[in-house]
Scaffold this motif. Structure first.
Motif, PDB file in Angstrom:
ATOM      1  N   GLY A 427       0.847  -1.187   0.000  1.00 32.09           N
ATOM      2  CA  GLY A 427       0.000   0.000   0.000  1.00 32.09           C
ATOM      3  C   GLY A 427       0.880   1.233   0.000  1.00 32.09           C
ATOM      4  O   GLY A 427       2.103   1.135   0.117  1.00 32.09           O
ATOM      5  N   MET A 428       0.261   2.399  -0.128  1.00 35.12           N
ATOM      6  CA  MET A 428       1.039   3.634  -0.157  1.00 35.12           C
ATOM      7  C   MET A 428       1.064   4.300   1.206  1.00 35.12           C
ATOM      8  O   MET A 428       0.143   4.141   2.020  1.00 35.12           O
ATOM      9  CB  MET A 428       0.485   4.603  -1.204  1.00 35.12           C
ATOM     10  N   THR A 429       2.114   5.037   1.452  1.00 33.51           N
ATOM     11  CA  THR A 429       2.245   5.750   2.712  1.00 33.51           C
ATOM     12  C   THR A 429       1.136   6.766   2.881  1.00 33.51           C
ATOM     13  O   THR A 429       0.802   7.515   1.960  1.00 33.51           O
ATOM     14  CB  THR A 429       3.595   6.480   2.772  1.00 33.51           C
ATOM     15  N   ALA A 430       0.560   6.792   4.062  1.00 30.64           N
ATOM     16  CA  ALA A 430      -0.450   7.793   4.409  1.00 30.64           C
ATOM     17  C   ALA A 430      -0.388   8.022   5.910  1.00 30.64           C
ATOM     18  O   ALA A 430      -0.054   7.110   6.670  1.00 30.64           O
ATOM     19  CB  ALA A 430      -1.842   7.336   3.994  1.00 30.64           C
ATOM     20  N   SER A 431      -0.679   9.229   6.335  1.00 32.79           N
ATOM     21  CA  SER A 431      -0.690   9.528   7.768  1.00 32.79           C
ATOM     22  C   SER A 431      -2.094   9.324   8.324  1.00 32.79           C
ATOM     23  O   SER A 431      -3.092   9.505   7.631  1.00 32.79           O
ATOM     24  CB  SER A 431      -0.210  10.960   8.018  1.00 32.79           C
ATOM     25  N   HIS A 432      -2.143   8.938   9.592  1.00 38.37           N
ATOM     26  CA  HIS A 432      -3.407   8.680  10.277  1.00 38.37           C
ATOM     27  C   HIS A 432      -3.249   9.139  11.720  1.00 38.37           C
ATOM     28  O   HIS A 432      -2.179   8.947  12.314  1.00 38.37           O
ATOM     29  CB  HIS A 432      -3.758   7.193  10.218  1.00 38.37           C
ATOM     30  N   PRO A 433      -4.287   9.718  12.309  1.00 42.52           N
ATOM     31  CA  PRO A 433      -4.150  10.247  13.678  1.00 42.52           C
ATOM     32  C   PRO A 433      -3.664   9.224  14.697  1.00 42.52           C
ATOM     33  O   PRO A 433      -3.000   9.603  15.669  1.00 42.52           O
ATOM     34  CB  PRO A 433      -5.562  10.723  14.020  1.00 42.52           C
ATOM     35  N   ALA A 434      -3.963   7.946  14.495  1.00 44.18           N
ATOM     36  CA  ALA A 434      -3.614   6.937  15.491  1.00 44.18           C
ATOM     37  C   ALA A 434      -2.212   6.385  15.332  1.00 44.18           C
ATOM     38  O   ALA A 434      -1.768   5.593  16.172  1.00 44.18           O
ATOM     39  CB  ALA A 434      -4.626   5.787  15.435  1.00 44.18           C
ATOM     40  N   LEU A 435      -1.502   6.797  14.268  1.00 42.09           N
ATOM     41  CA  LEU A 435      -0.173   6.247  14.000  1.00 42.09           C
ATOM     42  C   LEU A 435       0.882   7.350  14.056  1.00 42.09           C
ATOM     43  O   LEU A 435       0.707   8.402  13.443  1.00 42.09           O
ATOM     44  CB  LEU A 435      -0.145   5.593  12.617  1.00 42.09           C
ATOM     45  N   PRO A 436       1.987   7.121  14.768  1.00 40.00           N
ATOM     46  CA  PRO A 436       3.028   8.159  14.842  1.00 40.00           C
ATOM     47  C   PRO A 436       3.641   8.412  13.478  1.00 40.00           C
ATOM     48  O   PRO A 436       3.802   7.500  12.663  1.00 40.00           O
ATOM     49  CB  PRO A 436       4.050   7.584  15.817  1.00 40.00           C
ATOM     50  N   PHE A 437       4.003   9.665  13.230  1.00 43.39           N
ATOM     51  CA  PHE A 437       4.526  10.072  11.928  1.00 43.39           C
ATOM     52  C   PHE A 437       5.784  10.896  12.114  1.00 43.39           C
ATOM     53  O   PHE A 437       5.817  11.843  12.900  1.00 43.39           O
ATOM     54  CB  PHE A 437       3.472  10.907  11.189  1.00 43.39           C
ATOM     55  N   GLY A 438       6.837  10.557  11.374  1.00 44.27           N
ATOM     56  CA  GLY A 438       8.081  11.305  11.426  1.00 44.27           C
ATOM     57  C   GLY A 438       9.186  10.483  10.793  1.00 44.27           C
ATOM     58  O   GLY A 438       8.959   9.368  10.314  1.00 44.27           O
ATOM     59  N   GLY A 439      10.401  11.038  10.783  1.00 45.63           N
ATOM     60  CA  GLY A 439      11.478  10.376  10.066  1.00 45.63           C
ATOM     61  C   GLY A 439      12.770  10.291  10.841  1.00 45.63           C
ATOM     62  O   GLY A 439      12.854  10.667  12.024  1.00 45.63           O
ATOM     63  N   VAL A 440      13.791   9.788  10.136  1.00 42.65           N
ATOM     64  CA  VAL A 440      15.148   9.697  10.661  1.00 42.65           C
ATOM     65  C   VAL A 440      16.088  10.334   9.647  1.00 42.65           C
ATOM     66  O   VAL A 440      15.670  10.797   8.594  1.00 42.65           O
ATOM     67  CB  VAL A 440      15.553   8.225  10.937  1.00 42.65           C
ATOM     68  N   LYS A 441      17.358  10.350   9.980  1.00 44.07           N
ATOM     69  CA  LYS A 441      18.376  10.994   9.144  1.00 44.07           C
ATOM     70  C   LYS A 441      17.958  12.448   8.880  1.00 44.07           C
ATOM     71  O   LYS A 441      17.479  13.130   9.809  1.00 44.07           O
ATOM     72  CB  LYS A 441      18.625  10.180   7.876  1.00 44.07           C
ATOM     73  N   ARG A 442      18.116  12.924   7.653  1.00 37.26           N
ATOM     74  CA  ARG A 442      17.818  14.330   7.393  1.00 37.26           C
ATOM     75  C   ARG A 442      16.337  14.607   7.154  1.00 37.26           C
ATOM     76  O   ARG A 442      15.964  15.709   6.758  1.00 37.26           O
ATOM     77  CB  ARG A 442      18.656  14.830   6.217  1.00 37.26           C
ATOM     78  N   SER A 443      15.519  13.615   7.416  1.00 38.01           N
ATOM     79  CA  SER A 443      14.074  13.844   7.369  1.00 38.01           C
ATOM     80  C   SER A 443      13.551  14.411   8.686  1.00 38.01           C
ATOM     81  O   SER A 443      12.352  14.684   8.807  1.00 38.01           O
ATOM     82  CB  SER A 443      13.340  12.545   7.032  1.00 38.01           C
TER      83      SER A 443
END
Length: 469
Positions: A427-443
């Motif tokens: 599936g494709m990446t999507a944000s949802h209120p119940a799932l944490p969202f963020g990155g690593v490295k220079r993201s």
């Protein structure tokens, strides 16, 4: 310099505002500081009541604010309406769940007694005034995914939005006021980027969150670090999209088209690098390229439009430079590769770019390392999973990733080894209120959404009660 809305589909000036002067900025800072001192004591039930009202108002305003977003930054109006609906959903989720997410935490009784206490607990308390420096690409969602948890936690917000979406920024302030939030709980600052440092250094500002470019994040982080203030950064992404032999290739290719051109390709979590196993490369490339070629490019206010303009003339120029560099160094253009022909309807001066697929990418091409913020996809042929993961991780970014496979062992390997804040399977990446969202490295660092997001701007306070208690 005025803060202006320029319609990216036509290049025409829609409206402009004078940036706030120092006196007005000072007044808004003082209001926010005063508001926090009382707002922080309001019960969760009252905050939830106001946030639910904001969600209802946003639903009522959906068509109007969708059109505003489309005119300001060019996203298809159908996507703009979906963004507004998603924001209302997130508001309702936090209204229902914030009290649970911030409930007192009670350590094991044996550990409490071992510390010498009769009882001990952890309580989450709000930090104060949080400055939000937000981008134009999701002008409602990026703000709401900060504001909903921050307000429910008892913080207050100051919004410095991107300068090309001032009408959306002012709408958000009005929305929270109409919903019943006290004066000063959420304010919009119409200021340029040069005025951000003084606001961030103001002692009444407790923390900051930024979604945007890597240079912007570096600047805010360095200022906040100098002031020893908490920050959350969500920066760029060059997300890999792995397609392995056991995948449903037809579904993977169809989803890949949406994953690449969502928001006209201007999304940090859009899939950008398509890394395909040699066994299915030809089938995937054919289907994916055909899907990209069939997209309808045109007026973003029309319901049938799939891809609208880039948000700015400079944004299109930056994208053109990346594509031209890749072609000069040997990349093959499977479709697109330039500006569309005459669109008519007054769109001749808009900042459009054709959906594009590039193949034969090599490490010496800028597009291999830099984020393509527009409807341009890069295709890689790899021999096996080991190579796929090496190519996926060969980037300074690490926001999200996608892997298409039915093989449990391959899923586990991707979950373990892909360097990203998320791995989405089939599936494709999507944000949802119940799932944490963020990155690593220079993201970037830190997390938004879910319980992780609401606790980012809280003081996790230890409460220890001695034996006499």
């Amino acid at each position: 310099m005025p803060i202006a809305t320029v319609n990216p589909a036509t290049g025409e000036l829609v409206t402009s505002y004078d940036p706030f002067g120092q006196d007005r900025i000072e007044r808004l800072l003082a209001e926010a500081d005063t508001a926090f001192r009382t707002y922080r004591t309001t019960p969760f039930s009252r905050r939830a009541e106001w946030l639910l009202r904001a969600a209802d108002l946003l639903d009522e305003d959906r068509d109007t604010i969708a059109r505003t977003m489309t005119v300001e930054m060019g996203k298809p109006v159908t996507a703009a309406r979906a963004e507004a609906a998603k924001c209302a959903k997130a508001m309702r989720w936090y209204a229902r769940n914030a009290e649970r997410l911030l409930a007192d935490e009670h350590p094991d009784p044996d550990d409490v007694h071992d510390s010498g206490a009769s009882r001990a607990l952890v309580r989450y308390r709000p930090l104060g005034v949080v400055l939000a420096v937000m981008p134009w690409n999701f002008p409602l969602w990026q703000v709401v995914r900060f504001a909903a948890p921050a307000l429910m936690a008892g913080n207050v917000g100051l919004l410095k939005h991107a300068s090309n979406v001032p009408q959306t920024a002012l709408y958000l302030e009005d929305l929270f006021l109409r919903a019943g939030f006290p004066e000063g709980c959420f304010r919009t600052l119409l200021i340029g980027s040069g005025a951000v440092e003084a606001v961030l250094r103001d002692p009444r500002v407790a923390a900051a969150t930024l979604t945007g470019s890597e240079p912007a994040g570096r600047s805010v982080a360095s200022i906040a670090g100098d002031e020893v203030k908490k920050t959350v950064l969500e920066l760029g992404g060059s997300d890999p999209y792995l397609v392995l032999p056991s995948a449903d290739v037809a579904k993977a290719a169809a989803t890949a088209v949406t994953a690449r051109v969502q928001n006209n390709g201007q999304s940090c979590i859009a899939a950008k690098r398509f890394i395909v196993h040699a066994d299915v490369y030809d089938a995937f490339a054919e289907r994916f390229t055909a899907g990209m070629r069939e997209l309808n490019v045109g007026d973003p206010l029309q319901e049938a439009t799939d891809v609208g303009p880039l948000s700015s003339e400079q944004g299109r120029a930056d994208l053109e430079e990346l594509v031209d560099d890749a072609v000069r160094r040997g990349a093959a253009v499977l479709c697109g590769g330039g500006r569309p022909g005459s669109l008519g309807g007054g769109l001749e001066n808009g900042w459009f770019y054709d959906p594009t697929v590039l193949a034969g990418i090599t490490p010496d091409m800028r597009v291999h390392r830099e984020e393509t913020f527009g409807p341009v996809a890069t295709l890689y042929r790899v021999a096996d999973l080991d190579e796929a993961i090496r190519v996926a991780n060969d980037t300074p970014f690490g926001l999200s990733s996608n892997a298409w496979t039915r093989d449990p062992a391959e899923k586990e390997r991707c979950a373990r080894d892909l360097e990203a804040g998320g791995v989405f399977f089939n599936g494709m990446t999507a944000s949802h209120p119940a799932l944490p969202f963020g990155g690593v490295k220079r993201s970037g660092y830190g997390r938004e959404l879910a319980g992780h997001g609401i606790r980012e701007f809280c003081n996790a306070t230890t409460l220890w009660y001695g034996p006499e208690e």
